[in-house]
Write a protein that holds these residues in place. Sequence first.
Motif, PDB file in Angstrom:
ATOM      1  N   ILE A 171       0.842  -1.184   0.040  1.00 36.24           N
ATOM      2  CA  ILE A 171       0.053   0.007   0.075  1.00 36.24           C
ATOM      3  C   ILE A 171       1.056   1.158  -0.079  1.00 36.24           C
ATOM      4  O   ILE A 171       0.657   2.232  -0.710  1.00 36.24           O
ATOM      5  N   GLY A 172       1.807   1.363   0.969  1.00 37.81           N
ATOM      6  CA  GLY A 172       2.861   2.338   1.016  1.00 37.81           C
ATOM      7  C   GLY A 172       3.437   2.771  -0.336  1.00 37.81           C
ATOM      8  O   GLY A 172       3.628   3.885  -0.634  1.00 37.81           O
ATOM      9  N   ALA A 173       3.762   1.648  -0.866  1.00 38.54           N
ATOM     10  CA  ALA A 173       4.537   1.854  -2.603  1.00 38.54           C
ATOM     11  C   ALA A 173       3.655   2.580  -3.244  1.00 38.54           C
ATOM     12  O   ALA A 173       4.235   3.254  -3.918  1.00 38.54           O
TER      13      ALA A 173
ATOM     14  N   SER B   5      11.540   7.643  -4.646  1.00 41.75           N
ATOM     15  CA  SER B   5      12.606   6.961  -4.075  1.00 41.75           C
ATOM     16  C   SER B   5      12.233   6.114  -2.912  1.00 41.75           C
ATOM     17  O   SER B   5      12.658   4.819  -2.907  1.00 41.75           O
ATOM     18  N   TYR B   6      11.359   6.752  -1.870  1.00 42.43           N
ATOM     19  CA  TYR B   6      11.018   6.166  -0.731  1.00 42.43           C
ATOM     20  C   TYR B   6      10.006   4.728  -0.974  1.00 42.43           C
ATOM     21  O   TYR B   6      10.111   3.778  -0.654  1.00 42.43           O
ATOM     22  N   ALA B   7       9.191   5.213  -2.116  1.00 38.90           N
ATOM     23  CA  ALA B   7       8.024   4.332  -2.688  1.00 38.90           C
ATOM     24  C   ALA B   7       8.763   3.108  -3.090  1.00 38.90           C
ATOM     25  O   ALA B   7       8.420   1.923  -2.844  1.00 38.90           O
ATOM     26  N   LYS B   8       9.983   3.270  -3.928  1.00 41.46           N
ATOM     27  CA  LYS B   8      10.669   2.303  -4.472  1.00 41.46           C
ATOM     28  C   LYS B   8      11.185   1.326  -3.490  1.00 41.46           C
ATOM     29  O   LYS B   8      11.310   0.199  -3.569  1.00 41.46           O
TER      30      LYS B   8
END
Length: 597
Positions: free
Chosen positions: A296-298, A307-310
């Motif tokens: 979900i966060g991605a 970059s954080y999602a990755k």
Amino acid sequence: MRQNNKLCKIVLAGIAMLGTCGAATLVEAADAGMHVDQVGYLTGRDKTAMVTDSNETDFSLVDAKTNKVVYTGKLSAAKADAMSEENLRTADFTSFNTPGTYKLKVGKRESYEFAIGDNVYAVPSVQTWRSFTLSRCSTPIDDKDVTGLKVKMGHPQDKEAQVYFTDALNQKGDKVDVSGGWYDAGDYGKYTTTGAIAAAELLLAYEAHPDHFTKGQLLFPAGVSSDKNLPDALSEVKYEFDFLKKMMRKDGSTFHKVSGAQWPGFDKSPDTDTQDRFLYSTCTASTAMYGASLAIGARVYKGLDASYAKSLQKDADKVWDYLSKTKESIYRVDEGQESGSGPYNDTNDIQERLWMAAEMFRTTGDKKYEAYLKDNKAELLKAPGFFTWDNTLALAQFAYAIAPKADAGFQAEVKKVYLDYADMIAGKIKNDGFGCALSKEEYTWASTKNAMTQGDMLLMAYQLQPKAEYEEGALAQIHYMLGRNSLDRSFLTGMGSNPPEHPHNRIHESTGAYVPGLLVGGPNHVKGGDPDQTKYLEENKVPVAKSYIDVLSSWSTNEYAIDYTGTAAYALAWFAKPVNVTAKDLKLTREFPSITK
């Protein structure tokens, strides 16, 4: 207990419409049996209250400041309510939409104050989301402008938590940095299980209405770090993710929990509980829940911090790889691991695996995840219950039912199962005297969470099929939570005229600060929840819906938990529009008792 005469104590008034009386005020308590949402009602929505044992046939609304009658109406015929064992009449004032603060009057009886307005849940929503911030571990907190909570640094020893067991990856005594994250509940344990589902609840709330969230919304107190590039809500969830990432092991599995070996006393604040902290157990169910929350966060963070999602997606892939290789459901047990923390012992992980697969498919569109769901079709098409930490089937069904690249035929089957359950919830609400979703067997430990979860599921159903009764059913659970119940009790700390005074919460008791926005368990009619609750039920003839005691030691009725509060956060955020609240709007004007005073 509830009395038939007018109570004379002074209590906290409901948070009313911003601009009219945004800050909590002091008012005289209400007459018994005048059941209203003590925060308020939205314009353009259903507005009903319940009155117990009334021979009157008329009701009126009066302006809370001037006592002037602004609306009159007829009470419904009396109807017996099985759960409360009360005869209820309904006051329906749906057609009255003038913003203001009012009381309901029937004869000489009057209710607590409540607001009518376009955004009555704005402040409770912020308080509820903000309660996660005030539950942070490993960070200094100085909330001097709102709650007065001050913590130097909660459990710095979590930077060197000790592994409690030996297996192929770790030796007993290994030290691991698992600092950060949210305390789970009234104790100081931190759990992958509830941390993952609470983070998911908040992310799904954001995903449903991203326009309801802004930067600066949560008024982060001094000492609290945040990501200035994110809405406050996502910055807060990121703090939990940063902790959960530390709980992940090199093979993609996770530690189950971190806590002390003994329950700390209520005099121990987060910065004075100095006992060693240990990492206990591994559990495939909690690992899968973590993986689902990562998925979900991605997708939620993708457009805000690519970059954080990755990085979240990379970790989710690692979790999926571990689960693919680990076919059996694992819940490791070592002697002594439950001596200072709750077990959260989920030994059947299929629902959590399905949830992760569905979220991975919704996020990536990769057909291998849909193939897994099809391979487990019989499980996925089972009638769900309300989702909880040990059964996330409903979340799996919702994720697949709304996924954009799903097989149309299979998706229709899953969607039907989910919506059939939503219709069943809506039916229960119609048949309950207070519009509560709980059936008799659902008045258990965390019953308020059970009701709010069903309300959240209706809001998810609304995203699949926008039926007005789904939204109104969810609102009815908010009304129940905020005082429209047989106890005239708000189960959300600090919210409404009659909230819990003695929540089972070590932060409250050890610091003397009262944190608003925490959802407590509520009525529990199953004996054995805790000694105080059991004694209360054994010594009194208590109706099912009234099986609640506002005492510190009743952890089965009066403790909060982050997954409870997450359900309230979802519902309140759905109906609350973003506003620039101030510390004054959030500050409570009533002091609550504490054993430290």
